[in-house]
Design an enzyme around this catalytic site. Structure first.
Site, short mmCIF file in Angstrom:
data_model
loop_
_atom_site.label_atom_id
_atom_site.label_comp_id
_atom_site.label_asym_id
_atom_site.label_seq_id
_atom_site.Cartn_x
_atom_site.Cartn_y
_atom_site.Cartn_z
N ALA A 295 0.80 -1.23 0.00
CA ALA A 295 0.00 0.00 0.00
C ALA A 295 0.83 1.27 0.00
O ALA A 295 0.30 2.35 0.26
CB ALA A 295 -0.94 -0.01 1.20
N THR B 263 7.42 -2.61 2.25
CA THR B 263 8.65 -3.37 2.47
C THR B 263 9.82 -2.53 2.94
O THR B 263 10.81 -3.08 3.43
CB THR B 263 9.07 -4.10 1.18
OG1 THR B 263 9.24 -3.13 0.13
CG2 THR B 263 8.02 -5.13 0.77
N TYR C 2 4.59 -15.56 -14.09
CA TYR C 2 3.66 -14.55 -13.57
C TYR C 2 2.23 -14.97 -13.83
O TYR C 2 1.37 -14.89 -12.93
CB TYR C 2 3.96 -13.22 -14.24
CG TYR C 2 3.13 -12.06 -13.72
CD1 TYR C 2 3.29 -11.59 -12.43
CD2 TYR C 2 2.20 -11.42 -14.55
CE1 TYR C 2 2.55 -10.52 -11.95
CE2 TYR C 2 1.46 -10.34 -14.08
CZ TYR C 2 1.64 -9.90 -12.79
OH TYR C 2 0.89 -8.84 -12.32
N LYS D 201 -0.98 -15.66 -11.26
CA LYS D 201 -2.20 -14.87 -11.32
C LYS D 201 -3.41 -15.73 -11.72
O LYS D 201 -4.53 -15.50 -11.22
CB LYS D 201 -2.03 -13.70 -12.30
CG LYS D 201 -1.06 -12.64 -11.80
CD LYS D 201 -1.49 -12.03 -10.46
CE LYS D 201 -0.60 -10.89 -10.00
NZ LYS D 201 -1.04 -10.28 -8.74
#
Length: 249
Positions: free
Chosen positions: A15, A39, A155, A159
């Site tokens: 976020a 992070t 990826y 997903k």
């Protein structure tokens, strides 16, 4: 009708920038209490100091989702929070490589961040939601949960898997008034996009989109806010693609 998140606590991963940051800002403006992850430890400390000075109802946590121990520690930290009404699994990583050259380490890391972490968080947070008989969960996917292209095999696997998690969890949780959906953005104009693409490359990409522009982060956040709101009473188990029509061409 008026969107109102007063008294609602929403957890959003990733976020501190891009789509996650915009969702957080929009929800804060609508009265939500926010639990936010990022992070960068120094950035998290600065953001918490700023929130405290301004009296904002949000708290940032430093969580490295590539590390199982960091995720476990965070889940322990939120155990004492009695109610969480919404969860946005937004954090994700994408390391491009062909299937022949994909590294085992990248496979493990992308699975951990993009799929295993959302699973762990849904499991932890949905227990609170079951107790309160209310919850809204949004998993941020990608158009590459519906289609794929070269150098996206790993990826896309994560997903596509995330959307599978959405569908399965939605079936388990709907009876408790917990609705779970995937929100899959197309090409979004973020700082990362600007960093990776030149102006001419972004213009060329936009021309391939039927809407003739890249998405703004607000285009994605607007849909996320609806899915998290009490206006959403019956929509669950869906993969909502917000891509200006790109996947239809």
């Amino acid at each position: 009708m008026k969107l109102d998140f007063a008294g609602k606590t929403i957890l959003i991963t990733g976020a501190t920038r891009g789509i996650g940051k915009q969702i957080a800002e929009d929800l804060l403006g609508l009265g939500a209490d926010l639990l936010l992850t990022g992070t960068n430890k120094e950035q998290i400390e600065d953001l918490n100091l700023e929130s405290e000075k301004k009296g904002l109802s949000q708290k940032y946590f430093c969580v490295d989702l590539t590390q199982e121990s960091s995720l476990s520690e965070f889940i322990d930290q939120i155990k004492d929070i009695e109610q969480i009404h919404g969860l946005v699994n937004n954090a994700g990583i994408n390391k491009l490589n062909s299937i022949q050259n994909a590294l085992d380490h990248d496979w493990d890391q992308m699975l951990q961040v993009n799929l295993s972490s959302p699973f762990r968080l849904i499991k932890a947070v949905s227990a609170k939601m079951i107790n309160q008989q209310y919850g809204r969960i949004v998993n941020i996917g990608s158009i590459f949960s519906k289609i794929s292209k070269e150098r996206r095999s790993v990826y896309s696997a994560t997903k596509f898997g995330l959307d599978g998690l959405t569908v399965g969890a939605s079936n388990d949780l709907a009876q408790y008034n917990i609705l779970v959906n995937t929100l899959s953005p197309g090409f979004v104009l973020t700082d990362l996009t600007r960093k990776n693409l030149s102006e001419s490359e972004m213009k060329e990409l936009a021309e391939k989109v039927p809407a003739k522009r890249l998405a703004q982060v607000s285009d994605i956040s607007n849909v996320a806010v609806f899915l998290l709101s009490s206006f959403n009473q019956y929509l669950t188990g869906q993969n909502i693609v917000v891509d200006g029509g790109f996947t239809n061409i």
